[in-house]
Design an enzyme around this catalytic site. Structure first.
Site, PDB file in Angstrom:
ATOM      1  N   ARG A  65       0.854  -1.191   0.000  1.00  0.00           N
ATOM      2  CA  ARG A  65       0.000   0.000   0.000  1.00  0.00           C
ATOM      3  C   ARG A  65       0.886   1.235   0.000  1.00  0.00           C
ATOM      4  O   ARG A  65       1.609   1.520   0.961  1.00  0.00           O
ATOM      5  CB  ARG A  65      -0.936   0.002   1.208  1.00  0.00           C
ATOM      6  CG  ARG A  65      -2.013  -1.061   1.123  1.00  0.00           C
ATOM      7  CD  ARG A  65      -2.879  -0.864  -0.087  1.00  0.00           C
ATOM      8  NE  ARG A  65      -4.104  -1.642  -0.013  1.00  0.00           N
ATOM      9  CZ  ARG A  65      -5.017  -1.654  -0.956  1.00  0.00           C
ATOM     10  NH1 ARG A  65      -4.827  -0.940  -2.067  1.00  0.00           N
ATOM     11  NH2 ARG A  65      -6.110  -2.372  -0.830  1.00  0.00           N
ATOM     12  N   GLU A  98      -8.906 -11.039  -6.992  1.00  0.00           N
ATOM     13  CA  GLU A  98      -7.823 -10.957  -6.018  1.00  0.00           C
ATOM     14  C   GLU A  98      -7.427 -12.299  -5.411  1.00  0.00           C
ATOM     15  O   GLU A  98      -6.264 -12.490  -5.059  1.00  0.00           O
ATOM     16  CB  GLU A  98      -8.170  -9.956  -4.915  1.00  0.00           C
ATOM     17  CG  GLU A  98      -8.237  -8.534  -5.445  1.00  0.00           C
ATOM     18  CD  GLU A  98      -8.275  -7.470  -4.366  1.00  0.00           C
ATOM     19  OE1 GLU A  98      -8.247  -7.810  -3.157  1.00  0.00           O
ATOM     20  OE2 GLU A  98      -8.327  -6.289  -4.731  1.00  0.00           O
ATOM     21  N   GLU A 121     -16.334   7.817   1.261  1.00  0.00           N
ATOM     22  CA  GLU A 121     -16.200   6.424   0.829  1.00  0.00           C
ATOM     23  C   GLU A 121     -17.055   5.515   1.708  1.00  0.00           C
ATOM     24  O   GLU A 121     -16.990   5.576   2.935  1.00  0.00           O
ATOM     25  CB  GLU A 121     -14.749   5.961   0.895  1.00  0.00           C
ATOM     26  CG  GLU A 121     -14.602   4.507   0.451  1.00  0.00           C
ATOM     27  CD  GLU A 121     -13.194   3.962   0.589  1.00  0.00           C
ATOM     28  OE1 GLU A 121     -12.800   3.145  -0.262  1.00  0.00           O
ATOM     29  OE2 GLU A 121     -12.484   4.348   1.539  1.00  0.00           O
ATOM     30  N   GLU A 140      -2.530  -4.991 -14.055  1.00  0.00           N
ATOM     31  CA  GLU A 140      -1.121  -5.098 -14.437  1.00  0.00           C
ATOM     32  C   GLU A 140      -0.178  -4.542 -13.377  1.00  0.00           C
ATOM     33  O   GLU A 140       0.992  -4.931 -13.311  1.00  0.00           O
ATOM     34  CB  GLU A 140      -0.864  -4.438 -15.790  1.00  0.00           C
ATOM     35  CG  GLU A 140      -1.143  -2.954 -15.824  1.00  0.00           C
ATOM     36  CD  GLU A 140      -1.003  -2.353 -17.204  1.00  0.00           C
ATOM     37  OE1 GLU A 140      -0.712  -1.145 -17.278  1.00  0.00           O
ATOM     38  OE2 GLU A 140      -1.194  -3.074 -18.201  1.00  0.00           O
TER      39      GLU A 140
END
Length: 183
Positions: A65, A98, A121, A140
């Site tokens: 992250r 995932e 969010e 990608e």
């Protein structure tokens, strides 16, 4: 009785930046009679999945992250492809993309607003069982490792402060309370 919403009036909202997943605004508000400028971040929303294997383990994804400059251990999740995409549809897609597993049925667990002070969010979180092996469909620029964890070990990571991702912490603790760790 006067509500808090009555003491804040938005006078203006100006788009300051638009990225690939965020729109950042500057809001001009009147708060308690004083003009102020507040940041506001719009996000179209996301979905997340807590995948449970037949033996009761939880599939987690480990990925880098950038905002934290480190790897994190999280439940699979992703943003909506369009603002009007049903969140459950997004959850089915993200599970397979995932983890390399899919399912025929998901159960709603909860909704989370991730950062209420400045961002709208909202993530709907689902539980997936009866997982069917498939294969990952990573973007990608994604590198994701899938790991199977015992619920008790994930709870220990949360309580020791080693797991801090809000959606993951909320999902695991809600799952533990709602299902008692059972299959």
């Amino acid at each position: 009785m006067k509500s808090m919403a009555d003491s804040v009036i938005r006078l203006k909202r100006q788009l300051r930046y638009q990225g690939t997943i965020l729109k950042i605004y500057e809001d001009t508000v009147l708060a308690n009679g004083h003009e102020a400028h507040w940041d506001f971040i719009h996000h179209d929303g996301a979905a997340a999945v807590l995948p449970v294997t037949d033996d009761g383990k939880i599939l987690m994804v480990r990925q880098y992250r950038n905002a934290l400059d480190r790897e994190t251990l999280e439940i699979p999740a992703g943003k909506l492809d369009a603002a009007d995409e049903p969140k459950i549809q997004c959850a089915y897609r993200e599970l397979e993309e995932e983890t390399g597993y899919r399912t025929e049925h998901m159960e709603y667990l909860m909704s989370v607003n991730t950062t209420v002070a400045f961002c709208d969010e909202a993530i709907d979180i689902f539980v997936a069982r009866d997982l069917i092996p498939s294969h990952q469909h990573l973007d990608e620029d994604e590198v994701i490792d899938v790991e199977a964890w015992e619920l008790k070990d994930l709870l220990e990571l949360i309580y020791s402060g080693k797991m801090t991702d809000a959606k993951t912490v909320a999902a695991i603790t809600a799952y533990a309370v709602k299902f008692g760790g059972g299959k």
